[in-house]
Design an enzyme around this catalytic site. Structure first.
Site, short mmCIF file in Angstrom:
data_model
loop_
_atom_site.label_atom_id
_atom_site.label_comp_id
_atom_site.label_asym_id
_atom_site.label_seq_id
_atom_site.Cartn_x
_atom_site.Cartn_y
_atom_site.Cartn_z
N GLU A 34 -4.39 7.41 -1.92
CA GLU A 34 -3.30 8.37 -2.49
C GLU A 34 -2.40 8.76 -1.68
O GLU A 34 -1.81 10.05 -1.57
CB GLU A 34 -3.96 9.48 -3.39
CG GLU A 34 -4.58 8.87 -4.53
CD GLU A 34 -4.91 9.78 -5.96
OE1 GLU A 34 -4.17 10.65 -6.05
OE2 GLU A 34 -5.85 9.46 -6.49
N GLY A 87 0.85 -1.12 0.13
CA GLY A 87 0.00 0.12 0.11
C GLY A 87 0.95 1.34 -0.08
O GLY A 87 1.22 1.85 -1.01
N GLU A 142 -22.37 17.74 14.91
CA GLU A 142 -22.89 18.38 15.89
C GLU A 142 -23.72 19.69 16.10
O GLU A 142 -24.52 19.89 16.87
CB GLU A 142 -21.39 18.32 17.07
CG GLU A 142 -20.76 17.09 17.38
CD GLU A 142 -19.20 17.31 17.72
OE1 GLU A 142 -19.13 18.35 18.57
OE2 GLU A 142 -18.68 16.65 17.62
#
Lengths: 420, 258
Positions: free
Chosen positions: A400, A166, A373
């Protein structure tokens, strides 16, 4: 409605890393142009932004929630993106594209993300990684074969990551073997592949010579119907659910010699170059997302929700939070636009792109989280889009190049600059 | 030039999504720092002109025109990105001179129609800023042409000499048939305007936009009306809730409605 003409924080857009080295693409000479606000758009860019924004809010928005729940991109939306020219933004007119500049692509990605980050990433990967790969590194024949399709009807997919590689992308294990007749055989598997379910074209990175390490990595053009190519599994994700992410298997996929992009062994260079630019696209997706989340909440607290006899957006505690969040969004946008313009001008932009992506994904996470919130219960339910923006924001710190990878890139460049 | 020679006048107005606010001196609507865009009714006019061409009718030229400040060039660019062939920008300093009155615009358009040899004018039934709803009718009057206002459907015979227009009127639809030349004003249900695609936005850059002034056409822009005062409508009084039918009847009696 926020527009690009709003004030922005220029100071933050200044990078500390500046080297005179020019990149390979054709730079614009901007030495004689007086400085303008960094978010200033050309007439064409402004008109495009306006039209994309309208298209996004009138055509995509009504389907956004439904696509997220179904975890599926509506084929009609894909078709309309092609019709609008959103899939060939930088592809020259002679190949059926719009022939616009890089910043135009960034603006479009941002406008789409303001409404739907999934549609945005579909166009982002397609434009900034796949189309650009062919534009920059493809032969004339490759361009003629693929660009007209990519501009008008075929989605592209960028296949670099694998189950074991990765962040350490060049540890990839997919093998390419050259056959005596000059053709190639590809075997291996790819993971986290955006657009793969809908794509008709795949840019696949494979190692042709593992003994040469990363210098064996080469890039191949793979049409979907090639025997041996298969989609193994579609991931179920937290966010950007309408954008497909799949595992791909390559089982002795036979490709002709013409399927090689550029030169053998240069794939890693192409990947680095493309991802450096691509980061600005993801950064734009994140600033668009942040702006969309902020606007969605701002409209609610300043128009609809009343407590203790007044609009909740009129309480100072709320106002200060809204102001703080908007300021952060504008700061992030300054970084994004500056990185885009530097790239366009042929200046060194790697650190700028990394900073833009790092910061805008952080801002997107913070702002979209706070926005829930501010809206209270209405932010928490799946009726509106507040919770979706927040879920969609999480990917910004991951794909990316993770945030840590961006920090490493920035630090490495800074250290080079400041080492005696 | 044979075939349909269409003029589409367009106006840059405050965006329909913006809530208009009256300026401090109560003389006009506040326009500074407010998002502007192409008048929605004019989008319909351009779309209709393009659709006539797409229906393979003999449309030889679609000319867009706008009279207004420098920024009006933006809406002409939009019109050309949608599909108009070329445009004329008649520059007017509206900041100094005030907005043009409908009759002034109609006189200007009549001149342009003559100079540019038009035989069809398609224009919005009104602009959403002053909502005057007059220009089309005045133009037809000045030209002595047929007029079909508030069109919801426009059909042109293949030979391109007879136009059939459906218009929504109180209680139904009225169908008009007329010979060219004609002035048509557009209503909301006529079509759904397209978004300018990215390639067409780029192509529009190369389409000609000619700059003109009102003097070029010999039009006097002096206002015949004086705006005395502009005020926002009085805020609506909130309604009340009743518990049940009896409550409602009681309330209606109280108000003298029953």
């Amino acid at each position: 409605m926020a527009s690009s003409s709003r004030p922005f924080m220029r100071a933050l857009a200044r990078s500390t890393v500046r080297t005179p080295k020019l990149s390979a693409c054709e730079p614009l000479d901007i030495t004689d142009i007086p400085p303008t606000p960094i978010t200033h758009l050309s007439e064409t860019e402004a008109l495009m932004k306006d039209q994309v924004s309208k298209f996004a809010s009138e055509v995509i928005l009504p389907k956004s929630r439904e696509m997220d729940e179904a975890e599926k991109m509506d084929p009609e939306i894909i078709e309309q993106c092609f019709e609008q020219g959103l899939m060939g933004i930088e592809i020259p007119e002679e190949y059926g594209g719009a022939g616009m500049n890089f910043t135009a692509a960034i603006v479009a990605i941002e406008e789409l993300a303001r409404v739907d980050p999934s549609v945005s990433v579909m166009t982002d990967v397609h434009n900034t990684l796949v189309n650009t790969a062919i534009l920059k590194y493809g032969s004339e024949k490759t361009k003629k074969d693929w660009l007209p399709q990519l501009a008008t009807n075929t989605i592209g997919s960028f296949c670099l990551s694998e189950p074991i590689s990765g962040s350490d992308a060049f540890a990839l294990k997919t093998r390419a073997t050259k056959q005596p007749d000059g053709s190639y055989l590809l075997s291996g598997s790819k993971m986290w592949i955006t657009n793969s379910l809908e794509a008709g074209f795949f840019l696949v990175f494979a190692n042709l010579d593992p003994s040469a390490g990363y210098k064996g990595i080469s890039a191949f053009l793979l049409p979907r119907d090639t025997p041996g190519f298969a989609i193994a599994k579609k991931e179920k994700k937290l966010g950007i659910k309408a954008s497909s992410t799949c595992v791909i298997t390559l089982d002795d996929v036979h490709l002709p010699a013409s399927a090689l992009l550029g030169r053998e062994g240069e794939g890693y260079k192409y990947a680095i170059g493309l991802l450096n630019e691509g980061r600005i696209g993801i950064a734009a997706q994140m600033t668009g997302l942040a702006l969309g989340a902020w606007e969605n909440a701002a409209r609610y607290v300043w128009n609809d929700r009343r407590q203790f006899g007044k609009l909740v957006g009129e309480f100072q505690g709320m106002q200060h939070q809204l102001a703080q969040a908007y300021t952060e969004i504008q700061a992030a946008r300054g970084l994004v636009y500056n990185a885009a313009r530097k790239k366009e001008a042929g200046e060194e932009f790697v650190a700028d792109a990394a900073m833009a992506k790092l910061f805008s994904s952080q801002v997107a996470g913070r702002v979209s989280g706070s926005a829930i919130e501010w809206m209270g219960g209405m932010g928490f339910v799946r009726e509106g889009l507040a919770e979706k923006y927040w879920r969609d924001s999480k990917i910004g710190a991951i794909y990316e190049g993770t945030s840590n990878i961006q920090l490493t890139t920035i630090a490495k460049l800074l250290q080079k600059e400041y080492t005696g | 030039m044979s075939g349909l020679r269409i003029l589409v006048p367009v106006k840059r107005v405050i965006d329909y999504a913006v809530k208009p606010r009256v300026n401090k001196s109560q003389t006009a609507i506040e326009t500074t720092g407010v998002k502007h865009s192409l008048n929605p009714f004019d989008e319909l006019s351009i779309e209709e002109a393009i659709r006539l061409r797409e229906r393979a009718l003999p449309v030889s030229d679609i000319l867009a025109l706008s009279a207004g400040p420098a920024k009006s060039a933006d809406v002409l660019r939009t019109a050309m990105a949608m599909g108009a062939d070329r445009s004329i920008h008649v520059q007017v300093d509206t900041e100094k001179e005030g907005d043009l009155e409908p009759l002034t615009v109609a006189k200007l358009l009549a001149k342009v129609v003559a100079e540019e040899d038009r035989n069809v004018v398609i224009l919005g039934k009104q602009s959403i800023d002053d909502d005057a709803h007059q220009t089309g009718q005045m133009l037809a009057g000045l030209l002595g042409w047929s007029q079909a206002t508030q069109a919801s459907k426009v059909e042109v015979e293949k030979e391109g000499s007879t136009v059939t227009v459906k218009r929504e009127v109180d209680g139904g639809t009225e169908t008009l048939r007329a010979k060219l030349p004609i002035v048509i004003t557009t209503d909301l249900r006529l079509n759904e305007p397209r978004y300018a695609s990215l390639p067409n936005i780029m192509k529009a850059k190369k389409k000609p936009m000619i700059k003109k002034t009102m003097e070029d056409y010999g039009i006097d822009i002096k206002r015949r009306f004086k705006t005395v005062k502009v005020v926002e409508p009085a805020p609506r009084q909130g309604g009340g809730k009743v518990e049940d039918v009896d409550g409602m009847i009681g309330k209606l009696k109280e108000l003298g409605a029953l």
